[in-house]
Enzyme design. Sequence first.
Site, short mmCIF file in Angstrom:
data_model
loop_
_atom_site.label_atom_id
_atom_site.label_comp_id
_atom_site.label_asym_id
_atom_site.label_seq_id
_atom_site.Cartn_x
_atom_site.Cartn_y
_atom_site.Cartn_z
N SER A 22 0.84 -1.20 0.00
CA SER A 22 0.00 0.00 0.00
C SER A 22 0.88 1.25 0.00
CB SER A 22 -0.96 -0.04 1.19
OG SER A 22 -1.93 0.97 1.10
N ASP A 27 -10.26 -2.59 -6.32
CA ASP A 27 -9.43 -1.55 -5.69
C ASP A 27 -9.43 -0.34 -6.61
OD1 ASP A 27 -7.65 0.00 -4.32
OD2 ASP A 27 -5.91 -1.30 -4.65
N HIS A 36 -8.31 -4.21 -1.74
CA HIS A 36 -7.06 -3.60 -1.33
C HIS A 36 -6.54 -4.28 -0.05
CE1 HIS A 36 -4.20 -0.23 -1.50
NE2 HIS A 36 -4.24 -0.24 -0.17
#
Length: 483
Positions: free
Chosen positions: A312, A415, A445
């Site tokens: 991320s 996502d 995600h």
Amino acid sequence: MPSVGVKLYSVFFKFLLKHRLQNRIQSEDSSSSSSSDPFGVTTRPEESVSPPNPLFTDGVATKDIHIDPLTSLSVRIFLPESALSPASGSHSGKSRSFNSLAGSDLLLRRNSHGSSNSLSSHKSEARRSSYAHTTTASASSSSEEVYRGYAPSSSGKCRKLPVMLQFHGGGWVSGSNDSVANDFFCRRMAKHCDVIVLAVGYRLAPENRYPAACEDGFKVLQWLGKQANLAECNKSMGGGLRRGGGGGEVSKHVVDAFGASLVEPWLASHADPSRYAKPKSFHFALVSSEKVLFMIWYVCVCLPRCVLLGVSCGANIADYVSRKAIEAGQNLDPVKVVAQVLMYPFFIGTVPTQSEIKQANSYFYDKPMCILAWKLFLPEEEFSLDHPAANPLVPDRGPPLKFMPPTLTIVAEHDWMRDRAIAYSEELRKVNVDAPVLEYKDAVHEFATLDMLLRTPQAQACAEDIAIWVKKYISLRGHEFSY
């Protein structure tokens, strides 16, 4: 579509994340008059952390190191048990680990290679006696036997492993390198990839805004290079033990002003961020146009072996560190970045992509909350969704893309950040950089790193796919594991 459990957990996760972001904003407003503390924080009180365990209880030993006296920057080292095998058995260890990756044919993404059940049987023995367990006989032992964790042998015949720097996610304001979820994920990567994982505990926002977290990532890479050089200096001093005046053995180390050893023993014995072999032969070539004499070495092995992996927002840090490593050049020797893995990177931009429009309110991290996280991370005077740290496609962002290391990008179908990550990978491929994209169907995600989803078949398959690709650049036998 994601399961009902994932959808319900996503609603709870969003509510909790929004509450935490609002608390960060309120705490920042109340302390806006005071200057920010450069020491910073690397974890939050509400974070569930896993203590380090220097024993190979489940196949990986861990320890925490605070590497910067001026900040809270720290690393957690994950040393797989395969490092204990003799150096001559490294090839068999690699092949054995890859045989375990061949598994069932679960179609978990559009271009899935299947998953394995190699991690399905985790050891469940208790670890309550990892640190303080003592028997009656050992209770009266001398003080030098107090430490019961792993200590490398001084023989110098330890097996060398590649190094992977891992940067956790959390939207810049949360997450930790020692959280329970990140600890589990790093242990999995250490065993699957057969590498030493260094999980970086960078400073969080808003206490320390950009570029604090990114600079912390590059500082760890510099520290790794320093450790490699110090290990060589320590080896040149005699490499361990010499006979003392009283007949005993005295250890020789590079020490600081206080007499503390500067060499991290696990890394000095097992880490191999840059592996070079002696040349077999060489010849000279004269380039008449520039009148430059080049010495061309033919080497049997020339494999720098340091990989970056970011999750991320940690993927943004990994990309930043790669660019800084290119700019640093030989100043980082002997450490070189040979590949990076960007797992659902935290990219954004002013001009929305198709996925940002259609999936703005997707699971776990929706776009409004991510914009709020960027406002907490970027300095107020620099805030822009086209900031170089946020948008990889802005011009004049750094060194040319053709110098970037091979980059594996992991994206999830559900996502909203996926399209920009794919576009960045396409730009890398245009300049002949090895930059494949693995898109996972029905995934969200952080599907491979979130605490609730870590043990799902998709998370397992993702770890195996990363291991297969990474082995292309760290294996001593070259590209035998390429797709």
